[in-house]
Design a protein around this motif. Structure first.
Motif, short mmCIF file in Angstrom:
data_model
loop_
_atom_site.label_atom_id
_atom_site.label_comp_id
_atom_site.label_asym_id
_atom_site.label_seq_id
_atom_site.Cartn_x
_atom_site.Cartn_y
_atom_site.Cartn_z
N LYS A 2 0.83 -1.20 0.00
CA LYS A 2 0.00 0.00 0.00
C LYS A 2 0.87 1.26 0.00
CE LYS A 2 -4.40 0.57 2.23
NZ LYS A 2 -5.14 0.50 3.47
N PHE A 3 0.43 2.26 -0.72
CA PHE A 3 1.13 3.54 -0.66
C PHE A 3 0.91 4.15 0.72
CE2 PHE A 3 1.32 3.12 -5.18
CZ PHE A 3 2.45 3.81 -5.53
N ILE A 4 1.94 4.82 1.23
CA ILE A 4 1.87 5.46 2.53
C ILE A 4 2.07 6.96 2.36
CG2 ILE A 4 2.67 3.43 3.80
CD1 ILE A 4 5.45 4.71 3.91
N LYS A 5 1.78 7.71 3.43
CA LYS A 5 2.03 9.15 3.39
C LYS A 5 3.51 9.39 3.09
CE LYS A 5 0.81 11.83 6.64
NZ LYS A 5 0.49 12.46 7.93
N PRO A 6 3.81 10.45 2.35
CA PRO A 6 5.22 10.73 2.04
C PRO A 6 6.06 10.83 3.31
CG PRO A 6 3.79 12.18 0.77
CD PRO A 6 2.92 11.46 1.76
N ILE A 7 7.17 10.12 3.32
CA ILE A 7 8.09 10.22 4.45
C ILE A 7 9.29 11.06 4.01
CG2 ILE A 7 7.40 8.00 5.42
CD1 ILE A 7 10.13 6.93 4.44
N ASP A 8 9.92 11.70 4.98
CA ASP A 8 11.07 12.55 4.68
C ASP A 8 12.32 11.68 4.65
OD1 ASP A 8 13.06 14.45 4.49
OD2 ASP A 8 12.15 15.79 5.96
N LEU A 9 12.93 11.57 3.48
CA LEU A 9 14.12 10.75 3.34
C LEU A 9 15.32 11.35 4.05
CD1 LEU A 9 13.82 9.50 -0.35
CD2 LEU A 9 13.25 8.29 1.77
N TRP A 10 15.30 12.64 4.33
CA TRP A 10 16.39 13.25 5.09
C TRP A 10 16.36 12.75 6.53
CZ3 TRP A 10 16.70 19.09 3.47
CH2 TRP A 10 17.05 19.17 2.11
N VAL A 11 15.16 12.36 7.00
CA VAL A 11 15.00 11.86 8.36
C VAL A 11 15.09 10.34 8.40
CG1 VAL A 11 13.43 11.74 10.33
CG2 VAL A 11 13.59 13.86 9.01
N HIS A 12 14.43 9.67 7.44
CA HIS A 12 14.28 8.22 7.47
C HIS A 12 15.08 7.49 6.38
CE1 HIS A 12 11.10 8.71 10.40
NE2 HIS A 12 10.54 9.60 9.61
N GLY A 13 16.01 8.17 5.72
CA GLY A 13 16.78 7.58 4.63
C GLY A 13 17.54 6.33 5.03
N ASP A 14 18.18 6.35 6.20
CA ASP A 14 18.94 5.17 6.65
C ASP A 14 18.03 3.97 6.85
OD1 ASP A 14 21.42 6.40 6.54
OD2 ASP A 14 21.35 7.05 8.63
N SER A 15 16.81 4.21 7.33
CA SER A 15 15.85 3.12 7.53
C SER A 15 15.39 2.53 6.21
CB SER A 15 14.64 3.61 8.33
OG SER A 15 15.03 4.01 9.62
N VAL A 16 15.29 3.36 5.19
CA VAL A 16 14.92 2.87 3.85
C VAL A 16 16.08 2.06 3.28
CG1 VAL A 16 14.29 3.54 1.50
CG2 VAL A 16 13.30 4.76 3.45
N ILE A 17 17.30 2.56 3.41
CA ILE A 17 18.48 1.87 2.89
C ILE A 17 18.66 0.51 3.57
CG2 ILE A 17 21.01 1.93 2.81
CD1 ILE A 17 20.72 4.99 2.28
N SER A 18 18.43 0.46 4.88
CA SER A 18 18.62 -0.80 5.61
C SER A 18 17.49 -1.79 5.39
CB SER A 18 18.76 -0.51 7.11
OG SER A 18 17.50 -0.14 7.66
N GLY A 19 16.38 -1.33 4.82
CA GLY A 19 15.24 -2.22 4.58
C GLY A 19 14.23 -2.22 5.70
N GLN A 20 14.48 -1.42 6.74
CA GLN A 20 13.54 -1.31 7.85
C GLN A 20 12.21 -0.72 7.37
OE1 GLN A 20 15.46 0.95 10.91
NE2 GLN A 20 14.70 -0.38 12.52
N ILE A 21 12.31 0.27 6.50
CA ILE A 21 11.13 0.87 5.86
C ILE A 21 11.18 0.47 4.39
CG2 ILE A 21 9.96 2.99 5.19
CD1 ILE A 21 11.13 4.31 7.69
N LYS A 22 10.11 -0.13 3.91
CA LYS A 22 10.05 -0.55 2.51
C LYS A 22 9.14 0.40 1.74
CE LYS A 22 10.90 -5.45 3.42
NZ LYS A 22 12.30 -5.24 3.56
N LEU A 23 9.65 0.90 0.63
CA LEU A 23 8.89 1.78 -0.25
C LEU A 23 8.78 1.13 -1.61
CD1 LEU A 23 10.59 5.21 0.57
CD2 LEU A 23 8.45 4.32 1.50
N GLN A 24 7.68 1.37 -2.28
CA GLN A 24 7.58 0.85 -3.64
C GLN A 24 7.87 1.96 -4.64
OE1 GLN A 24 3.77 -0.92 -4.26
NE2 GLN A 24 2.62 0.93 -3.86
N ARG A 25 8.29 1.56 -5.80
CA ARG A 25 8.61 2.51 -6.85
C ARG A 25 7.40 3.39 -7.14
NH1 ARG A 25 11.85 0.15 -11.65
NH2 ARG A 25 13.34 0.17 -9.97
N GLY A 26 7.64 4.69 -7.24
CA GLY A 26 6.57 5.63 -7.51
C GLY A 26 5.99 6.27 -6.26
N GLN A 27 6.36 5.74 -5.09
CA GLN A 27 5.89 6.30 -3.82
C GLN A 27 6.34 7.75 -3.71
OE1 GLN A 27 4.21 5.08 -0.89
NE2 GLN A 27 4.41 7.22 -0.29
N TRP A 28 5.44 8.63 -3.29
CA TRP A 28 5.81 10.02 -3.06
C TRP A 28 6.60 10.10 -1.76
CZ3 TRP A 28 5.55 13.43 -6.78
CH2 TRP A 28 4.63 13.24 -7.81
#
Length: 69
Positions: free
Chosen positions: A2-28
Motif C-alpha cells: 500500500k502507498f503510505i504518506k510521504p516520508i522525509d528521506l532526510w530523516v528516514h533515509g537510513d531506515s529505507v536503505i537498511s530495509g527497515q522501511i520498505k517503499l515501492q517505486r513511484g511512492q511520493w
C-alpha cells in the motif's frame, strides 16, 4: 503493498536503505520540503526523481530513472 504518506528521506533515509522501511517505486517522498518520487535503493544510494518544473518533465525524469535503475 500500500502507498503510505510521504516520508522525509532526510530523516528516514537510513531506515529505507537498511530495509527497515520498505517503499515501492513511484511512492511520493519528501527530501526536506521537496516532494519527489521514489525509484529505488542501490547500495547506499537512494534514487529519487525530483521536480523538473512541470508535470510532463517530472514524469519523464521519473521514467528515465526507472529505466536506468
Amino acid at each position: 503493498m500500500k502507498f503510505i504518506k510521504p516520508i522525509d528521506l532526510w530523516v528516514h533515509g537510513d531506515s529505507v536503505i537498511s530495509g527497515q522501511i520498505k517503499l515501492q517505486r513511484g511512492q511520493w517522498v519528501l527530501c526536506g520540503s521537496q516532494l519527489s518520487r521514489f525509484v529505488g535503493v542501490k547500495g547506499r544510494s537512494l534514487w529519487v526523481a525530483h521536480s523538473q518544473g512541470n508535470k510532463a518533465d517530472t514524469k519523464q525524469r521519473f521514467l528515465d530513472l526507472c529505466e536506468a535503475f
